[in-house]
Design a protein around this motif. Structure first.
Motif, mmCIF file in Angstrom:
data_model
loop_
_atom_site.group_PDB
_atom_site.id
_atom_site.type_symbol
_atom_site.label_atom_id
_atom_site.label_comp_id
_atom_site.label_asym_id
_atom_site.label_seq_id
_atom_site.Cartn_x
_atom_site.Cartn_y
_atom_site.Cartn_z
ATOM 1 N N GLU A 70 0.732 -1.422 -0.010
ATOM 2 C CA GLU A 70 -0.054 0.000 0.042
ATOM 3 C C GLU A 70 0.785 1.500 0.158
ATOM 4 O O GLU A 70 0.319 2.438 -0.284
ATOM 5 N N CYS A 71 2.130 0.995 0.146
ATOM 6 C CA CYS A 71 3.094 2.289 0.237
ATOM 7 C C CYS A 71 2.890 3.184 -1.134
ATOM 8 O O CYS A 71 2.885 2.433 -2.140
ATOM 9 N N ARG A 72 2.996 4.506 -1.025
ATOM 10 C CA ARG A 72 2.929 5.205 -2.373
ATOM 11 C C ARG A 72 4.200 5.942 -2.865
ATOM 12 O O ARG A 72 4.140 6.423 -3.739
ATOM 13 N N ASP A 73 5.496 5.709 -2.077
ATOM 14 C CA ASP A 73 6.496 6.318 -2.469
ATOM 15 C C ASP A 73 7.608 5.105 -2.634
ATOM 16 O O ASP A 73 7.144 3.995 -3.099
ATOM 17 N N GLU A 74 8.907 5.433 -2.604
ATOM 18 C CA GLU A 74 9.980 4.306 -2.718
ATOM 19 C C GLU A 74 9.927 3.236 -1.660
ATOM 20 O O GLU A 74 10.478 2.238 -2.086
ATOM 21 N N LYS A 102 6.892 12.761 10.067
ATOM 22 C CA LYS A 102 5.770 11.922 9.126
ATOM 23 C C LYS A 102 5.972 10.349 9.773
ATOM 24 O O LYS A 102 6.997 9.814 10.141
ATOM 25 N N ILE A 103 4.901 9.972 10.009
ATOM 26 C CA ILE A 103 4.684 8.461 10.330
ATOM 27 C C ILE A 103 3.859 7.775 9.214
ATOM 28 O O ILE A 103 3.021 8.258 8.882
ATOM 29 N N LEU A 104 4.465 6.573 8.861
ATOM 30 C CA LEU A 104 3.946 5.691 7.887
ATOM 31 C C LEU A 104 3.075 4.728 8.450
ATOM 32 O O LEU A 104 3.528 4.089 9.509
ATOM 33 N N ASP A 105 1.848 4.361 8.114
ATOM 34 C CA ASP A 105 1.105 3.534 8.377
ATOM 35 C C ASP A 105 1.174 2.191 7.326
ATOM 36 O O ASP A 105 0.451 2.504 6.354
ATOM 37 N N PRO A 106 1.919 1.165 7.516
ATOM 38 C CA PRO A 106 2.207 0.215 6.431
ATOM 39 C C PRO A 106 1.096 -0.499 6.117
ATOM 40 O O PRO A 106 1.103 -1.169 4.996
ATOM 41 N N GLU A 107 -0.003 -0.561 7.033
ATOM 42 C CA GLU A 107 -1.119 -1.485 6.573
ATOM 43 C C GLU A 107 -2.099 -0.479 5.550
ATOM 44 O O GLU A 107 -2.685 -1.200 4.751
ATOM 45 N N ASN A 108 -1.934 0.667 5.505
ATOM 46 C CA ASN A 108 -2.810 1.180 4.517
ATOM 47 C C ASN A 108 -1.990 2.166 3.647
ATOM 48 O O ASN A 108 -2.696 2.811 2.710
ATOM 49 N N GLY A 109 -0.665 2.322 3.846
ATOM 50 C CA GLY A 109 0.143 3.261 3.093
ATOM 51 C C GLY A 109 -0.101 4.726 3.372
ATOM 52 O O GLY A 109 0.880 5.431 2.502
ATOM 53 N N ARG A 110 -0.589 4.955 4.144
ATOM 54 C CA ARG A 110 -0.942 6.512 4.380
ATOM 55 C C ARG A 110 0.163 7.061 5.321
ATOM 56 O O ARG A 110 0.586 6.262 6.203
#
Length: 144
Positions: A70-74, A102-110
């Protein structure tokens, strides 16, 4: 000589207390919805900037070799174990709070705006992720 030991001991105690009121270290994140421990995150500081990676996942649903679909970057397609989820937080002047990261939620990529606040003498870390006026806070526990 005795005075030297007392001074050295006091300096060590102060340094330890100071280090504990920092987000730097190893943390076990606790899901605010389920109360389940999900992962251990290693937070480091480099030139005044905080970053953090998932060291290992420990939740029931953790699958070896899982990648961040779900990640949107590299980070897209990268293994979740070892994934950098915290970036760019800096200590707020005069406070024991780290923000503007920033903090990433790897479950939804946000990615969410991040605020880190050590509490309970540095034994716990309040991790607040927000998007505009909406957000949620998890309390992470320091791993010794």
């Amino acid at each position: 000589m005795k005075t030297l030991f007392v001074i050295t001991g006091s300096m060590f105690a102060c340094a330890t207390a100071f280090a504990q009121m920092s987000p730097v270290g190893l943390w076990r994140n606790i899901d605010d919805k389920t109360g389940e421990a999900k992962a251990e995150i290693r937070i480091i500081e480099t030139t005044g900037v905080i970053s953090g990676k998932i060291e290992k996942r420990i939740g029931k649903g953790a699958k070896p070799g899982e990648v961040c679909e779900e990640c949107r970057d590299e980070r897209k397609g990268k293994p979740v174990d070892g994934l950098e989820i915290i970036r760019g937080a800096k200590k707020a002047e005069g406070k024991d709070v780290w923000e503007d990261g920033k903090i990433l939620d790897p479950e939804n990529g946000r990615e969410y705006t991040l605020r880190l606040t050590p509490v309970d003498g540095g034994k716990k870390l309040e991790v607040r992720g927000s998007f505009g006026p909406f957000g949620r806070t998890q309390t992470w526990v320091r791993v010794n």
